[in-house]
Design a protein around this motif. Structure first.
Motif, PDB file in Angstrom:
ATOM      1  N   GLU A 143       0.833  -1.204   0.000  1.00 17.16           N
ATOM      2  CA  GLU A 143       0.000   0.000   0.000  1.00 17.16           C
ATOM      3  C   GLU A 143       0.873   1.262   0.000  1.00 17.16           C
ATOM      4  OE1 GLU A 143      -2.816   0.663  -0.783  1.00 17.16           O
ATOM      5  OE2 GLU A 143      -3.570   2.431   0.266  1.00 17.16           O
ATOM      6  N   THR A 144       1.950   1.253   0.781  1.00 21.17           N
ATOM      7  CA  THR A 144       2.867   2.397   0.758  1.00 21.17           C
ATOM      8  C   THR A 144       3.430   2.601  -0.645  1.00 21.17           C
ATOM      9  OG1 THR A 144       3.495   2.049   3.058  1.00 21.17           O
ATOM     10  CG2 THR A 144       5.007   3.356   1.718  1.00 21.17           C
ATOM     11  N   ARG A 145       3.879   1.502  -1.258  1.00 17.20           N
ATOM     12  CA  ARG A 145       4.476   1.622  -2.600  1.00 17.20           C
ATOM     13  C   ARG A 145       3.448   2.070  -3.626  1.00 17.20           C
ATOM     14  NH1 ARG A 145       7.086  -3.734  -1.166  1.00 17.20           N
ATOM     15  NH2 ARG A 145       9.215  -3.200  -0.480  1.00 17.20           N
ATOM     16  N   ARG A 146       2.202   1.599  -3.485  1.00 12.29           N
ATOM     17  CA  ARG A 146       1.152   2.032  -4.416  1.00 12.29           C
ATOM     18  C   ARG A 146       0.991   3.554  -4.356  1.00 12.29           C
ATOM     19  NH1 ARG A 146      -4.103   3.564  -4.605  1.00 12.29           N
ATOM     20  NH2 ARG A 146      -4.400   3.507  -2.354  1.00 12.29           N
ATOM     21  N   TRP A 203       1.693   6.464  -7.063  1.00  5.00           N
ATOM     22  CA  TRP A 203       0.603   7.404  -7.376  1.00  5.00           C
ATOM     23  C   TRP A 203       1.086   8.853  -7.318  1.00  5.00           C
ATOM     24  CZ3 TRP A 203      -4.284   7.189  -9.249  1.00  5.00           C
ATOM     25  CH2 TRP A 203      -5.044   8.364  -9.142  1.00  5.00           C
ATOM     26  N   PHE A 204       1.701   9.203  -6.202  1.00 10.03           N
ATOM     27  CA  PHE A 204       2.081  10.611  -6.039  1.00 10.03           C
ATOM     28  C   PHE A 204       3.317  10.966  -6.880  1.00 10.03           C
ATOM     29  CE2 PHE A 204      -0.581  10.094  -2.191  1.00 10.03           C
ATOM     30  CZ  PHE A 204      -1.497  11.089  -2.490  1.00 10.03           C
ATOM     31  N   ASP A 205       4.280  10.068  -6.952  1.00  9.04           N
ATOM     32  CA  ASP A 205       5.478  10.448  -7.703  1.00  9.04           C
ATOM     33  C   ASP A 205       5.207  10.462  -9.206  1.00  9.04           C
ATOM     34  OD1 ASP A 205       8.281  11.225  -7.331  1.00  9.04           O
ATOM     35  OD2 ASP A 205       8.657   9.545  -8.679  1.00  9.04           O
ATOM     36  N   GLN A 206       4.427   9.513  -9.694  1.00 11.90           N
ATOM     37  CA  GLN A 206       4.210   9.457 -11.139  1.00 11.90           C
ATOM     38  C   GLN A 206       2.976  10.251 -11.562  1.00 11.90           C
ATOM     39  OE1 GLN A 206       4.579   5.409 -12.602  1.00 11.90           O
ATOM     40  NE2 GLN A 206       6.591   5.161 -11.653  1.00 11.90           N
ATOM     41  N   ARG A 207       1.852  10.020 -10.904  1.00 12.85           N
ATOM     42  CA  ARG A 207       0.616  10.678 -11.365  1.00 12.85           C
ATOM     43  C   ARG A 207       0.549  12.151 -10.965  1.00 12.85           C
ATOM     44  NH1 ARG A 207      -4.911   7.823 -12.762  1.00 12.85           N
ATOM     45  NH2 ARG A 207      -6.140   9.681 -13.136  1.00 12.85           N
ATOM     46  N   PHE A 208       0.708  12.425  -9.650  1.00 13.53           N
ATOM     47  CA  PHE A 208       0.773  13.824  -9.228  1.00 13.53           C
ATOM     48  C   PHE A 208       1.946  14.511  -9.915  1.00 13.53           C
ATOM     49  CE2 PHE A 208       1.903  17.421  -6.621  1.00 13.53           C
ATOM     50  CZ  PHE A 208       0.716  17.901  -6.112  1.00 13.53           C
ATOM     51  N   GLY A 209       3.060  13.803 -10.008  1.00 13.97           N
ATOM     52  CA  GLY A 209       4.248  14.367 -10.646  1.00 13.97           C
ATOM     53  C   GLY A 209       3.979  14.804 -12.075  1.00 13.97           C
ATOM     54  N   GLU A 230      -7.790  11.378   6.699  1.00 15.81           N
ATOM     55  CA  GLU A 230      -8.914  11.257   7.634  1.00 15.81           C
ATOM     56  C   GLU A 230      -9.167   9.814   8.048  1.00 15.81           C
ATOM     57  OE1 GLU A 230     -12.562  14.269   7.921  1.00 15.81           O
ATOM     58  OE2 GLU A 230     -12.527  12.959   6.151  1.00 15.81           O
ATOM     59  N   GLN A 231      -9.068   8.907   7.059  1.00 17.01           N
ATOM     60  CA  GLN A 231      -9.332   7.491   7.330  1.00 17.01           C
ATOM     61  C   GLN A 231      -8.247   6.850   8.166  1.00 17.01           C
ATOM     62  OE1 GLN A 231     -11.951   5.568   5.602  1.00 17.01           O
ATOM     63  NE2 GLN A 231     -12.751   7.597   5.164  1.00 17.01           N
ATOM     64  N   ARG A 232      -7.002   7.312   8.001  1.00 13.14           N
ATOM     65  CA  ARG A 232      -5.850   6.505   8.385  1.00 13.14           C
ATOM     66  C   ARG A 232      -4.845   7.186   9.303  1.00 13.14           C
ATOM     67  NH1 ARG A 232      -4.053   4.036   2.519  1.00 13.14           N
ATOM     68  NH2 ARG A 232      -5.686   2.478   2.369  1.00 13.14           N
ATOM     69  N   ASN A 233      -5.002   8.426   9.605  1.00 13.05           N
ATOM     70  CA  ASN A 233      -3.995   9.193  10.346  1.00 13.05           C
ATOM     71  C   ASN A 233      -2.904   9.668   9.399  1.00 13.05           C
ATOM     72  OD1 ASN A 233      -2.818  10.462  12.537  1.00 13.05           O
ATOM     73  ND2 ASN A 233      -1.507   8.713  12.997  1.00 13.05           N
ATOM     74  N   TRP A 234      -2.006   8.779   8.946  1.00 18.93           N
ATOM     75  CA  TRP A 234      -1.073   9.133   7.873  1.00 18.93           C
ATOM     76  C   TRP A 234      -1.580   8.500   6.576  1.00 18.93           C
ATOM     77  CZ3 TRP A 234       2.239  12.971   8.765  1.00 18.93           C
ATOM     78  CH2 TRP A 234       2.609  13.247  10.090  1.00 18.93           C
ATOM     79  N   LEU A 235      -0.944   8.806   5.437  1.00 17.36           N
ATOM     80  CA  LEU A 235      -1.562   8.443   4.157  1.00 17.36           C
ATOM     81  C   LEU A 235      -1.695   6.938   3.934  1.00 17.36           C
ATOM     82  CD1 LEU A 235      -0.136  11.079   1.632  1.00 17.36           C
ATOM     83  CD2 LEU A 235      -2.194  11.187   3.054  1.00 17.36           C
ATOM     84  N   ALA A 236      -0.700   6.166   4.395  1.00 20.78           N
ATOM     85  CA  ALA A 236      -0.755   4.720   4.126  1.00 20.78           C
ATOM     86  C   ALA A 236      -1.219   3.914   5.332  1.00 20.78           C
ATOM     87  CB  ALA A 236       0.604   4.213   3.645  1.00 20.78           C
ATOM     88  N   GLY A 237      -1.400   4.562   6.486  1.00 20.09           N
ATOM     89  CA  GLY A 237      -1.814   3.814   7.676  1.00 20.09           C
ATOM     90  C   GLY A 237      -1.589   4.629   8.937  1.00 20.09           C
ATOM     91  N   GLU A 238      -1.407   3.926  10.053  1.00 17.19           N
ATOM     92  CA  GLU A 238      -1.273   4.601  11.344  1.00 17.19           C
ATOM     93  C   GLU A 238       0.023   5.400  11.466  1.00 17.19           C
ATOM     94  OE1 GLU A 238      -3.123   5.247  14.254  1.00 17.19           O
ATOM     95  OE2 GLU A 238      -4.521   4.803  12.635  1.00 17.19           O
ATOM     96  N   ASP A 239       1.081   4.899  10.814  1.00 15.05           N
ATOM     97  CA  ASP A 239       2.393   5.537  10.956  1.00 15.05           C
ATOM     98  C   ASP A 239       2.797   6.298   9.696  1.00 15.05           C
ATOM     99  OD1 ASP A 239       2.794   4.402  13.541  1.00 15.05           O
ATOM    100  OD2 ASP A 239       3.187   2.488  12.545  1.00 15.05           O
ATOM    101  N   LEU A 240       3.660   7.277   9.877  1.00 12.78           N
ATOM    102  CA  LEU A 240       4.225   7.988   8.740  1.00 12.78           C
ATOM    103  C   LEU A 240       5.080   7.027   7.904  1.00 12.78           C
ATOM    104  CD1 LEU A 240       5.593  11.437   8.348  1.00 12.78           C
ATOM    105  CD2 LEU A 240       7.294   9.602   8.137  1.00 12.78           C
ATOM    106  N   THR A 241       4.920   7.111   6.575  1.00 14.54           N
ATOM    107  CA  THR A 241       5.692   6.260   5.659  1.00 14.54           C
ATOM    108  C   THR A 241       6.219   7.107   4.500  1.00 14.54           C
ATOM    109  OG1 THR A 241       3.844   5.730   4.194  1.00 14.54           O
ATOM    110  CG2 THR A 241       4.160   4.278   6.112  1.00 14.54           C
ATOM    111  N   TYR A 242       6.926   6.412   3.598  1.00 18.77           N
ATOM    112  CA  TYR A 242       7.358   7.052   2.359  1.00 18.77           C
ATOM    113  C   TYR A 242       6.188   7.674   1.604  1.00 18.77           C
ATOM    114  CZ  TYR A 242      12.158   5.089   2.206  1.00 18.77           C
ATOM    115  OH  TYR A 242      13.476   4.786   2.429  1.00 18.77           O
ATOM    116  N   ALA A 243       4.979   7.126   1.747  1.00 15.93           N
ATOM    117  CA  ALA A 243       3.828   7.710   1.035  1.00 15.93           C
ATOM    118  C   ALA A 243       3.657   9.177   1.418  1.00 15.93           C
ATOM    119  CB  ALA A 243       2.554   6.916   1.341  1.00 15.93           C
ATOM    120  N   ASP A 244       3.794   9.466   2.717  1.00 19.08           N
ATOM    121  CA  ASP A 244       3.688  10.853   3.174  1.00 19.08           C
ATOM    122  C   ASP A 244       4.847  11.694   2.642  1.00 19.08           C
ATOM    123  OD1 ASP A 244       1.390  10.619   5.289  1.00 19.08           O
ATOM    124  OD2 ASP A 244       2.725   8.932   5.688  1.00 19.08           O
TER     125      ASP A 244
END
Lengths: 222, 222
Positions: free
Chosen positions: B90-93, B97-103, B149-163
């Motif tokens: 999920e983090t890698r997804r 998403w953000f690096d390629q699509r938002f990018g 809102e759903q998860r606290n940080w983007l990929a789950g409870e903890d901050l990850t590379y997704a953030d």
């Protein structure tokens, strides 16, 4: 059962299929005409892309980079990334190189212009792009030959995702007959070894509807 | 000592810097004017790109995906990918998403047109691309708000590379003042939390030579 939604000519789909084959993981293939953007498929992957891998437990995975890392984590018996962090870094470097650089310079210009435009109905092929694609192939074939001579396989002694990524892109372009193999012996020898692997045979046996493959495309002696 | 060649406005460089910060790994920063393609830098990375990370043992790593995976393998004490294969998928997804699509949809259209063209001397900004970039931001801010809102940080409870990936791209665009924060409260709250992290402060304190940041760019209250 495991399911893979794919479109046969796309390198990312070929990479996942050959990885599953190397790892001896059975899969039920579903050919997806992604340009139709079917509602049932968008329900599986809202991004509308392939490959989409659905694991036996229902886990749905999209994006090449997500799937390749997941498969090596969950099915490590046949490792395709490498044995240690440094080896894995080199495999990933080559994966990025071939998927992004070869992909942009060669595959997009040839497969994209000659085939995908027809399915997506985005107009006539742009001849400048086709010419650019053909011009860039030699540089990459030289690099493949150099790596394969130094290392046996592209990233080291053993076959890795680096080989599967490079071979997936080359094979899609080779379907169209656009690889000048006769001038690149080392790259040809390496590709002959990939072609002979049981993981790769079923991919080469599959036809793209409405597009005839080059005469030598499936042959081990080409 | 560890060395990172970087250009401050590029998201990939910001991602690596914030990851090193989260993992409490010290680094000697070398600002590289990549458009000059210096011989000494090409000797370090023939591809001419940043980021390039040189580890204390001399290991040289290029490409964002190579570096992020390597850092989480070699320095696992502060994991940034997640605790299990599904969480990492999920983090890698979201990284993709953000690096390629938002990018592609936002960063390339705004940072690419407004700033990088000037350094690379590739002509005047294309106004259609700037407009497209601004139009696509809202969709992504909604998605960030939904995830946070759903998860606290983007990929789950903890901050990850997704953030870190999402924040790196947003911050580069925010430098130019192009994020309409007032309409996207959840995304803004999430970004305020990223901004306040010690790993992110030094990035925000740095200026791009010749380009003034938006007035609110560094502020925690924006």
């Amino acid at each position: 059962m495991r399911t893979l939604y794919h479109f046969t000519l796309l390198p990312a789909c070929r990479i996942v299929r050959s990885a599953l084959g190397e790892k001896k993981l059975e899969v039920d293939l579903k050919a997806e005409r992604i340009w139709e953007q079917r509602d049932d498929f968008l329900a599986v992957n809202p991004a509308g892309d392939v490959p989409v891998l659905i694991e036996p437990d229902g886990t749905t995975l999209t994006e090449l980079w997500v799937i390749t890392e997941y498969l090596d984590e969950v099915y490590p018996d046949v490792p395709l990334l490498g044995d240690d962090p440094l080896a894995r870094a080199e495999t990933r470097r080559l994966m990025v190189w071939f998927d992004q650089r070869f992909g942009r310079e060669v595959t997009d210009n040839l497969v994209g212009e000659k085939v995908l435009r027809r399915f997506y109905r985005t107009g006539q092929p742009v001849s400048d792009r086709i010419r650019e694609g053909k011009e860039r192939i030699g540089f990459h074939l030289d690099y493949i030959g150099y790596l394969a001579e130094q290392r046996n396989w592209l990233a080291g002694e053993d076959l890795t995702y680096a080989d599967l990524v490079a071979a997936a892109h080359l094979s899609a372009v080779d379907y169209l007959g656009d690889i000048p193999w006769e001038k690149y012996h080392e790259a040809k020898n390496w590709y002959a070894r990939v072609k002979s692997r049981p993981s790769f045979r079923p991919i080469l046996d599959e036809l793209v509807p409405g597009v005839a493959p080059a005469r030598h495309y499936r042959d081990l002696d080409f």
